[in-house]
Design a protein around this motif. Structure first.
Motif, mmCIF file in Angstrom:
data_model
loop_
_atom_site.group_PDB
_atom_site.id
_atom_site.type_symbol
_atom_site.label_atom_id
_atom_site.label_comp_id
_atom_site.label_asym_id
_atom_site.label_seq_id
_atom_site.Cartn_x
_atom_site.Cartn_y
_atom_site.Cartn_z
ATOM 1 N N ASP A 24 34.139 51.000 35.587
ATOM 2 C CA ASP A 24 34.070 50.262 36.842
ATOM 3 C C ASP A 24 35.474 49.724 37.150
ATOM 4 O O ASP A 24 36.002 48.894 36.411
ATOM 5 C CB ASP A 24 33.077 49.102 36.702
ATOM 6 N N GLU A 25 36.077 50.200 38.209
ATOM 7 C CA GLU A 25 37.461 49.821 38.516
ATOM 8 C C GLU A 25 37.613 48.342 38.867
ATOM 9 O O GLU A 25 38.712 47.804 38.840
ATOM 10 C CB GLU A 25 38.001 50.673 39.675
ATOM 11 N N THR A 26 36.508 47.688 39.217
ATOM 12 C CA THR A 26 36.599 46.261 39.558
ATOM 13 C C THR A 26 36.612 45.382 38.305
ATOM 14 O O THR A 26 36.966 44.207 38.374
ATOM 15 C CB THR A 26 35.428 45.822 40.458
ATOM 16 N N ARG A 27 36.213 45.965 37.166
ATOM 17 C CA ARG A 27 36.224 45.196 35.905
ATOM 18 C C ARG A 27 36.299 46.186 34.746
ATOM 19 O O ARG A 27 35.300 46.561 34.153
ATOM 20 C CB ARG A 27 34.983 44.307 35.791
#
Length: 445
Positions: A24-27
């Motif tokens: 997950d690129e957001t986390r």
């Protein structure tokens, strides 16, 4: 060693491979490591642990917590800048989904926890625990321990205790914080057991990185990462390459920022000290800006920022110039031991030793720390052993109730009983260790 394996996202207990492309690129997984460390109780205790000046009455002096945060900031920059070039050199990493932020996140997380296993009262805390077993009452247990188990105790090592803290399985928390193996690899600066002691002059042999109780965990991590095994007696590996950046970030911060503390506290004369700082930053300093700063604190802060920037550039250049040697394990010194500013850094460290680390304020409190740590170890080790043998006194029953629940469990193995007590005492903040000692000694109710 190869970078794809060294950047493993595996965590304790995983049954399938984690890939970078599915993150997950957001986390990112490596950012999750950072978050888990921040929210851990072991990390919170660093807010009341000595960095340089024990139990300082000012609100300026750095603690282990502020030091760790600053090291993490420097480490993130080092990781990102190195990572950016490594992606150009190894384009296959890009195709797997890795970015320069991954390198920054790994180094930042490892830096954040680099002191998480250190005892109260600064580095003398480690020595105090060791002395209890080397020359104190703890010597009585030597004959009942293996040679390596005893060496773990007499050379009690904050780095090894840190690995224990973040990986130890407890009821309901298998694998401890369950950090990614890449982050654990970068954290382990000394990937060897306590014996043989300093078998070579290689930087990775300077200390040791795991207790015998964490041997299987250590082997699981280094084998997953493909870290190179040394052809030597005992268990010993060459470092994860990013451990060099973690070490550099720590070296930069404690050299420059401890010195800054000494100046601001008046332990080091400003004019004398600035002469040494300016040698580091002579090529980057804006003299006009420097002279426009009216307050000592601002002048020192300006030079500190420039010095850190200069040393970051130097560490990045050295790592990239020696990447092949680092991957092969033949690079045998800390990065900054090879830098062109080595003489200037050594001058600063020498002054810090004379004026700060050996100041009366520091020495007096370290002496008190020796007594406090030895007394706490003696009370709790004796109480746990007597409970195990069924010879527990009423006082010892009461004393054990002062321990957190997870430390009251009496283990069958003597080494594990002793080590769990050492780990508990090491987890205490300076202030709480003092208060607990007073309660046990009957000096306060």
């Amino acid at each position: 060693m190869n970078w794809e394996q060294l950047l493993s996202l595996k965590r304790f207990g995983d049954t399938h491979k984690r890939t970078r492309a599915t993150q997950d690129e957001t986390r990112l997984g490596f950012e999750v490591d950072f978050d888990r460390i921040i929210f851990s109780s072991a990390f919170r205790s660093l807010q009341d642990k000595t960095q340089v000046i024990p139990l300082s009455k000012t609100d300026f002096v750095h603690t282990r917590l502020t030091h760790s945060l600053e090291v993490s900031v420097v480490g993130r920059t080092l990781g990102r800048r190195v990572g950016k070039e490594l992606l150009n050199r190894h384009p296959e990493l890009k195709s797997l989904g890795y970015t320069f932020n991954d390198f920054g996140a790994i180094v930042a997380a490892a830096c954040l926890m680099h002191d998480i296993g250190n005892p109260p009262f600064g580095h003398s805390g480690e020595k105090a625990i060791g002395e209890y077993f080397k020359t104190g009452k703890g010597l009585q247990y030597k004959s009942e321990l293996t040679e390596k188990q005893y060496q773990d105790l007499v050379d009690f090592e904050g780095n090894a205790n840190g690995l224990k803290i973040v990986t130890e399985s407890k009821e309901g928390t298998p694998g401890g914080l369950r950090l990614s193996y890449a982050t654990l690899g970068a954290f382990i600066k000394y990937p060897k057991e306590s014996l043989p002691k300093k078998p070579t002059s290689h930087i990775s042999d300077k200390k040791y990185g795991f207790f015998q109780s964490e041997k299987e965990t250590f082997l699981d991590v280094v084998e997953e990462l493909g870290m190179s095994k040394k052809q030597s007696e005992g268990i010993a590996y060459y470092r994860h390459p990013l451990a060099y950046l973690v070490e550099a970030a720590d070296d930069i911060c404690y050299t420059i920022i401890d010195f800054e503390d000494g100046i601001n506290l008046g332990l080091i004369d400003e004019e004398y000290a600035l002469e040494y700082m300016i040698k580091l930053v002579k090529d980057t300093i804006d003299i006009k800006k420097y002279h426009s700063l009216k307050h000592k604190k601002d002048r020192v802060s300006y030079l500190r920022a420039l010095a850190i920037g200069v040393l970051i550039n130097e560490a990045v250049d050295l790592f990239l110039a020696h990447e092949d040697e680092i991957l092969k394990g033949t690079f045998n010194k800390a990065l900054l031991d090879k830098c062109k500013y080595e003489a200037q850094m050594n001058d600063i460290i020498k002054i810090s030793i004379e004026k700060i680390y050996r100041s009366n304020d520091v020495i007096e409190k370290e002496v008190a720390g020796y007594k406090i740590i030895a007394d706490l170890l003696d009370v709790f080790v004796t109480a746990l052993n007597n409970k195990f043998t069924g010879n527990q006194s009423n006082f010892e029953r009461l004393v054990l109730n002062l321990l957190p629940e997870e430390y009251q469990l009496v283990k069958d193995d003597l080494y594990e009983r002793i080590l769990q007590t050492c780990s508990y005492v090491a987890s205490l903040s300076d202030g709480y260790a003092i208060r607990l000692h007073k309660k046990i000694s009957g000096n306060v109710i």
